[in-house]
Design an enzyme around this catalytic site. Structure first.
Site, PDB file in Angstrom:
ATOM      1  N   GLY A 128      76.541 -35.137  20.205  1.00 20.06           N
ATOM      2  CA  GLY A 128      75.632 -34.477  19.275  1.00 20.06           C
ATOM      3  C   GLY A 128      74.169 -34.685  19.594  1.00 20.06           C
ATOM      4  O   GLY A 128      73.297 -34.268  18.829  1.00 20.06           O
ATOM      5  N   CYS A 129      73.876 -35.337  20.718  1.00 22.58           N
ATOM      6  CA  CYS A 129      72.485 -35.548  21.123  1.00 22.58           C
ATOM      7  C   CYS A 129      72.131 -34.571  22.236  1.00 22.58           C
ATOM      8  O   CYS A 129      72.929 -34.339  23.140  1.00 22.58           O
ATOM      9  CB  CYS A 129      72.270 -36.971  21.625  1.00 22.58           C
ATOM     10  SG  CYS A 129      72.325 -38.205  20.336  1.00 22.58           S
ATOM     11  N   GLN A 130      70.937 -34.031  22.169  1.00 21.60           N
ATOM     12  CA  GLN A 130      70.445 -33.143  23.212  1.00 21.60           C
ATOM     13  C   GLN A 130      70.303 -33.908  24.520  1.00 21.60           C
ATOM     14  O   GLN A 130      70.646 -33.406  25.582  1.00 21.60           O
ATOM     15  CB  GLN A 130      69.099 -32.569  22.779  1.00 21.60           C
ATOM     16  CG  GLN A 130      68.428 -31.678  23.794  1.00 21.60           C
ATOM     17  CD  GLN A 130      67.072 -31.200  23.294  1.00 21.60           C
ATOM     18  OE1 GLN A 130      66.666 -31.465  22.178  1.00 21.60           O
ATOM     19  NE2 GLN A 130      66.367 -30.477  24.138  1.00 21.60           N
TER      20      GLN A 130
END
Length: 176
Positions: free
Chosen positions: A71-73
């Site tokens: 869920g992290c860029q």
């Protein structure tokens, strides 16, 4: 004599502070106060970047897919250890601002019990403006990092509870 007495008191206070673990709430308050010293968000971003530059690098053996925060860029690795009833976190990222964000979270949550980590709402994140001033993708990533840290805490709590149950001769988990 007054100078020596004052220095001795100061050293005693510093020793007490160094040997006394702060609560999560105390650390959150400190961070909120630190961020209030900055007039602009550009200054706050610079502070976060400086914190990121000071994050200890994560050993390569922890940079594995199981430790990647989903869920992290950016790529973020988060590892946890549990000893003496406390959870200790370490992390790394390929983005310096994300390193700063995770360093703040580690400062707040590392070295605390799973129960304390789970019950804290981390209100300081909103109080310092992180949820409104970060880009949506960064804000989502921050929430993913928090979620992963709480998941580690929950896993260690459940493992600790089941060990306690086993040690006390109970095969069944405690009912609440």
């Amino acid at each position: 004599d007054e100078l020596v007495t004052g220095l001795k008191k100061a050293i005693k206070i510093l020793d007490l502070r160094m040997n006394t673990r702060k609560t999560i709430a105390e650390t959150e308050k400190e961070i909120t106060e630190e961020f209030s010293l900055f007039d602009s968000w550009d200054d706050k971003y610079e502070y976060i970047i400086d914190l990121g530059k000071k994050l200890h690098p994560l050993e390569d053996r922890f940079k594995i897919n199981e430790n990647r925060v989903k869920g992290c860029q950016s790529t973020v690795w988060l590892a946890a250890d549990f000893h003496d009833g406390l959870v200790f976190f370490k992390a790394d990222s390929d983005a310096v601002i994300v390193k700063g964000l995770i360093r703040i979270l580690i400062r707040v949550l590392s070295g605390h019990s799973p129960e304390d980590i789970l019950k804290d709402k981390l209100d300081f994140i909103g109080e310092i403006g992180m949820t409104t001033h970060l880009a949506q993708t960064r804000s989502n990533g921050l929430l993913s990092m928090v979620k992963q840290m709480k998941n580690f805490a929950l896993a260690y709590k459940l493992k600790s509870d089941s060990t306690k149950n086993y040690e006390h001769g109970r095969a069944e988990p405690k009912s609440n």
